[in-house]
Write an enzyme that holds these catalytic residues in place. Sequence first.
Site, mmCIF file in Angstrom:
data_model
loop_
_atom_site.group_PDB
_atom_site.id
_atom_site.type_symbol
_atom_site.label_atom_id
_atom_site.label_comp_id
_atom_site.label_asym_id
_atom_site.label_seq_id
_atom_site.Cartn_x
_atom_site.Cartn_y
_atom_site.Cartn_z
ATOM 1 N N TYR A 144 0.852 -1.189 0.000
ATOM 2 C CA TYR A 144 0.000 0.000 0.000
ATOM 3 C C TYR A 144 0.883 1.234 0.000
ATOM 4 C CZ TYR A 144 -3.498 3.499 1.335
ATOM 5 O OH TYR A 144 -4.310 4.616 1.364
ATOM 6 N N ASP A 239 9.323 2.594 -0.362
ATOM 7 C CA ASP A 239 8.280 3.304 0.385
ATOM 8 C C ASP A 239 8.566 3.060 1.870
ATOM 9 O OD1 ASP A 239 4.650 3.533 0.327
ATOM 10 O OD2 ASP A 239 6.114 4.100 1.837
ATOM 11 N N LYS A 267 4.539 9.981 8.066
ATOM 12 C CA LYS A 267 4.332 9.580 9.456
ATOM 13 C C LYS A 267 5.368 10.149 10.438
ATOM 14 C CE LYS A 267 1.972 5.428 7.825
ATOM 15 N NZ LYS A 267 0.560 5.420 8.216
HETATM 16 P P1 KE4 Z 1 -0.886 8.640 3.887
HETATM 17 O O1 KE4 Z 1 -1.312 9.207 2.553
HETATM 18 O O2 KE4 Z 1 -2.035 7.932 4.583
HETATM 19 O O3 KE4 Z 1 -0.180 9.674 4.783
HETATM 20 O O4 KE4 Z 1 0.234 7.552 3.606
HETATM 21 C C1 KE4 Z 1 -0.051 6.512 2.700
HETATM 22 C C2 KE4 Z 1 0.895 5.342 2.943
HETATM 23 C C3 KE4 Z 1 1.970 5.185 2.100
HETATM 24 N N1 KE4 Z 1 2.845 4.162 2.265
HETATM 25 C C4 KE4 Z 1 2.689 3.262 3.270
HETATM 26 C C5 KE4 Z 1 3.663 2.131 3.411
HETATM 27 C C6 KE4 Z 1 1.599 3.381 4.175
HETATM 28 O O5 KE4 Z 1 1.431 2.459 5.145
HETATM 29 C C7 KE4 Z 1 0.692 4.450 4.018
HETATM 30 C C8 KE4 Z 1 -0.506 4.631 4.937
HETATM 31 N N2 KE4 Z 1 -0.629 3.665 5.987
HETATM 32 C C9 KE4 Z 1 -1.975 3.390 6.426
HETATM 33 C C10 KE4 Z 1 -1.899 2.302 7.494
HETATM 34 N N3 KE4 Z 1 -1.450 1.066 7.018
HETATM 35 C C11 KE4 Z 1 -2.625 4.622 6.941
HETATM 36 C C12 KE4 Z 1 -3.875 4.375 7.753
HETATM 37 C C13 KE4 Z 1 -5.093 4.937 7.053
HETATM 38 O O6 KE4 Z 1 -5.212 4.746 5.805
HETATM 39 O O7 KE4 Z 1 -5.954 5.529 7.765
#
Ligand code: KE4
Length: 416
Positions: A144, A239, A267
Amino acid sequence: MEEGGVASWRNRAAKLFPGGVNSPVRAYRAVGGDAPIMVRGEGSNVWDADGNRYIDYVGAFGPLILGHADPTVTRAINAAVAAGGPFGATAPGEVRLAEMIRSRMPSIERMRFVNSGTEAAMSALRVARAATGRDLVIKFDGGYHGHADSLLVEAGSGAATLSIPGSAGVAAPVAAQTLVAEYNSVDSVSSLFSSNRSQIAAVIVEPVAANMGVVPPVRDFLSGLRGLCDQNGALLIFDEVITGFRVAPGGAQELFGVRPDMTVLGKIIGGGLPVGAYGGRADLLDLVAPAGNVYQAGTLSGHPVVMAAGEATLAQLGPELYATLEHNGEKLAEGLKSLGYNVARAGSLLTVFFRDRLPVNFREAKRCDVEEFAGFFHRLRAAGVLIPPSQFEAWFVSAAHDDAAIEATLQAAASA
Ligand code: KE4
């Protein structure tokens, strides 16, 4: 305390937001039951709007490596807010935080701050397409990278290597530009390169998968990707939104000794405030406007308050902190294993998998007993322990999870 209890806030939210939430995972669809309304966090604890306390392993899904409301981070945020801004201009905090990041991840020679991991990943792919003049990218099943259209895809059926949309609203031609390989299988990537010669701009990978539950890379997987990208003129993008500054001071690229061409961050570098960043080789980042012709912009990119939170967080990530994180992660994981649970761990990231063997890819992870996971989730919740509401997420252990918190967690898990 906020007025109204959990039920009242939940009812009002249901009238305002899709599914009553501002991000899908918070709706608890994977585990059922009522989604929480949280009003306070401190250290390893959170409280809901009914005053119930939980030992928290969600940690906002990764940013809170120091725990909730770290006093130093809070002071830095307050001072930055009082100083005014944002300014719509570069400010010293961006420079200081970028220098801290670069000193710990030397592969990031230049970078750009954005406001989410999604923005960072989609921008890195845009740079890769511009740099190579190629359109296709490879991601991994179960990986993801945020919700940009080209990354919301599913593996094509059978022999078809072209992907199909993984979400409504993603145009089929956009999805078809992304190929899907199997995590921990260099061969699956090699065959995609062979069947799409000279068309693949980049491979984007979570160097430790955390969105299928925690699935560490098998030996030679990451170095194998590095070799395939070099052989095929493609770029390797790590990533590290989750792993960055968590699994090691220099992230997974330091831990596994593989240097990506670009890195995606988020994060932790924002200390809990909205942030993302992408960076890497100087020749690639200098393709980005206004230095180059890859357009990318953001009103609040490099926000002084976010930079201050990120700086105050990274400044605390020294050898002692990592020793504490490793102690906490190991104590929890070994305790859970001694109770008979199947646990995958990478430092302070861990997942309890409900299947007989630990998965090495998403196909295997999907064979977990998600019903059994849901029961485990709710029994822990009832005992005051909150883990992410999905079998396919990581538990985030922080420096604030002291031995008492971990022992209380193990006590709850013993009867969960
Ligand atoms: P954001 O756009 O949510 O800040 O980041 C996306 C992202 C990108 N790459 C990795 C490896 C990630 O895990 C994420 C987002 N993680 C999820 C939890 N697994 C965010 C939680 C949510 O979607 O509310």
